[in-house]
Design a protein around this motif. Structure first.
Motif, short mmCIF file in Angstrom:
data_model
loop_
_atom_site.label_atom_id
_atom_site.label_comp_id
_atom_site.label_asym_id
_atom_site.label_seq_id
_atom_site.Cartn_x
_atom_site.Cartn_y
_atom_site.Cartn_z
N LEU A 15 7.18 -21.14 5.19
CA LEU A 15 7.25 -19.75 5.62
C LEU A 15 5.87 -19.33 6.10
O LEU A 15 4.90 -19.41 5.36
N ASN A 16 5.80 -18.91 7.33
CA ASN A 16 4.53 -18.57 7.97
C ASN A 16 4.74 -17.27 8.75
O ASN A 16 5.34 -17.28 9.81
N LEU A 17 4.26 -16.15 8.19
CA LEU A 17 4.54 -14.85 8.77
C LEU A 17 3.27 -14.18 9.28
O LEU A 17 2.19 -14.33 8.68
N SER A 18 3.42 -13.44 10.37
CA SER A 18 2.35 -12.55 10.79
C SER A 18 2.14 -11.50 9.71
O SER A 18 3.10 -11.02 9.09
N ARG A 19 0.90 -11.14 9.47
CA ARG A 19 0.64 -10.13 8.44
C ARG A 19 1.30 -8.81 8.80
O ARG A 19 1.65 -8.03 7.90
N GLU A 20 1.50 -8.55 10.08
CA GLU A 20 2.15 -7.32 10.49
C GLU A 20 3.63 -7.30 10.12
O GLU A 20 4.25 -6.23 10.08
N GLU A 21 4.21 -8.48 9.84
CA GLU A 21 5.61 -8.54 9.43
C GLU A 21 5.80 -8.23 7.95
O GLU A 21 6.93 -8.05 7.50
N LEU A 22 4.72 -8.15 7.21
CA LEU A 22 4.79 -7.90 5.77
C LEU A 22 4.83 -6.40 5.48
O LEU A 22 4.26 -5.60 6.24
N PRO A 23 5.47 -6.00 4.37
CA PRO A 23 5.38 -4.60 3.95
C PRO A 23 3.92 -4.19 3.77
O PRO A 23 3.05 -5.00 3.46
N GLU A 24 3.65 -2.92 3.96
CA GLU A 24 2.27 -2.43 3.91
C GLU A 24 1.60 -2.75 2.58
O GLU A 24 0.43 -3.12 2.54
N ARG A 25 2.35 -2.63 1.47
CA ARG A 25 1.74 -2.89 0.16
C ARG A 25 1.33 -4.35 0.02
O ARG A 25 0.35 -4.68 -0.66
N HIS A 26 2.08 -5.26 0.68
CA HIS A 26 1.71 -6.68 0.64
C HIS A 26 0.46 -6.92 1.48
O HIS A 26 -0.43 -7.70 1.08
N GLN A 27 0.38 -6.28 2.63
CA GLN A 27 -0.81 -6.40 3.47
C GLN A 27 -2.04 -5.90 2.70
O GLN A 27 -3.12 -6.51 2.77
N GLU A 28 -1.88 -4.81 1.98
CA GLU A 28 -3.00 -4.25 1.23
C GLU A 28 -3.48 -5.20 0.15
O GLU A 28 -4.69 -5.35 -0.07
N LEU A 29 -2.56 -5.88 -0.54
CA LEU A 29 -2.95 -6.85 -1.56
C LEU A 29 -3.77 -7.97 -0.95
O LEU A 29 -4.82 -8.36 -1.49
N LEU A 30 -3.32 -8.52 0.18
CA LEU A 30 -4.07 -9.59 0.83
C LEU A 30 -5.46 -9.12 1.24
O LEU A 30 -6.45 -9.83 1.06
N ASP A 31 -5.54 -7.92 1.79
CA ASP A 31 -6.84 -7.38 2.21
C ASP A 31 -7.79 -7.23 1.03
O ASP A 31 -8.97 -7.57 1.12
N VAL A 32 -7.27 -6.74 -0.09
CA VAL A 32 -8.10 -6.55 -1.28
C VAL A 32 -8.65 -7.89 -1.77
O VAL A 32 -9.85 -8.03 -2.06
N LEU A 33 -7.79 -8.90 -1.86
CA LEU A 33 -8.21 -10.20 -2.39
C LEU A 33 -9.23 -10.87 -1.49
O LEU A 33 -10.25 -11.40 -1.96
N VAL A 34 -8.98 -10.87 -0.19
CA VAL A 34 -9.92 -11.51 0.74
C VAL A 34 -11.25 -10.77 0.75
O VAL A 34 -12.33 -11.39 0.70
N THR A 35 -11.21 -9.44 0.80
CA THR A 35 -12.45 -8.66 0.85
C THR A 35 -13.28 -8.86 -0.41
O THR A 35 -14.49 -9.08 -0.35
N ARG A 36 -12.63 -8.83 -1.57
CA ARG A 36 -13.37 -8.98 -2.83
C ARG A 36 -13.90 -10.41 -2.98
O ARG A 36 -15.00 -10.61 -3.51
N HIS A 37 -13.13 -11.41 -2.51
CA HIS A 37 -13.65 -12.77 -2.52
C HIS A 37 -14.90 -12.87 -1.66
O HIS A 37 -15.91 -13.46 -2.07
N ASP A 38 -14.84 -12.33 -0.46
CA ASP A 38 -15.97 -12.45 0.46
C ASP A 38 -17.19 -11.70 -0.04
O ASP A 38 -18.33 -12.14 0.16
N LEU A 39 -16.98 -10.57 -0.70
CA LEU A 39 -18.11 -9.85 -1.28
C LEU A 39 -18.74 -10.66 -2.42
O LEU A 39 -19.96 -10.72 -2.55
N ALA A 40 -17.89 -11.31 -3.22
CA ALA A 40 -18.40 -12.09 -4.35
C ALA A 40 -19.18 -13.31 -3.89
O ALA A 40 -20.15 -13.73 -4.55
N THR A 41 -18.79 -13.90 -2.78
CA THR A 41 -19.47 -15.11 -2.29
C THR A 41 -20.50 -14.80 -1.22
O THR A 41 -21.17 -15.70 -0.72
#
Length: 203
Positions: free
Chosen positions: A2-28
């Motif tokens: 399963l390979n979906l465009s992020r725009e195909e995901l519900p907004e709350r799912h997009q927000e979770l991905l954004d939070v995790l990636v942003t916090r990872h990048d800030l930590a590293t």
């Protein structure tokens, strides 16, 4: 897969991905880092690493995010989110989809320093194998975090999945399961960058 465009995901799912990636990048501090970063969010614990690029998006950073309650996970780029099995993908966003008696969930709830023999994890479904392998990647990176477990292929596990378990060492199996849809060069790059000393799996 399963390979979906992020725009195909519900907004709350997009927000979770954004939070995790942003916090990872800030930590590293945006340095290339193949070790997992532990992140707590909304009452859940995740492990996130940046492992390289898909062969068809060369040069685009890819983050692997693993839910440490269920082993559910997704690979994330700026544009897409993916997992090998749809059930694994959706349970990353909705952990209640994984039953309370799930063997991978039970293993992840076992304290790393628990006395006695290693827990045995019998996987009967492809999504269970995939979730076990994602959590095992985290464990090999941070062995103090999770108890080492013994994987058992249940007779109900489909033949192609059982073959993967038989053909690969415990160290190579997570790569063969999680990245088998990517080309060999991409997997070599992951192994070289991981620092885990994992032998190259036979793809």
């Amino acid at each position: 897969m399963l390979n979906l465009s992020r725009e195909e995901l519900p907004e709350r799912h997009q927000e979770l991905l954004d939070v995790l990636v942003t916090r990872h990048d800030l930590a590293t501090k945006r340095r290339r880092n193949t070790s997992f970063v532990l992140l707590d969010h909304d009452g859940r614990r995740f492990a996130v690493c940046e492992y390289g690029a898909h062969w068809y998006e060369e040069g685009v950073p890819v983050h692997l995010a693993v839910d440490l309650t269920t082993g559910s996970h997704v690979s994330i780029t700026a544009y897409r989110a993916s997992a090998v099995w749809p059930g694994t993908f959706w349970s990353f966003f909705e952990p209640g989809r994984v039953p309370s008696d799930d063997p991978v969930r039970a293993w992840l709830a076992t304290p790393a320093a628990a006395p006695g023999p290693r827990p045995s994890v019998a996987v009967a479904w492809p999504d269970q194998l995939e979730r076990f392998c994602a959590a095992e990647l985290v464990r090999t990176d941070q062995p103090e975090l999770l108890a080492q477990a013994e994987l058992v292929a249940d007779p109900e596990l489909p033949e192609d999945q059982t073959t993967l378990v038989r053909r690969h060492s415990a160290a190579a199996l997570p790569y063969a399961v999680l990245f088998r849809h990517e080309d060999a060069l991409s997997v070599v790059n992951k192994l070289i960058g991981s620092g885990r000393g994992c032998p190259l799996p036979e793809l």
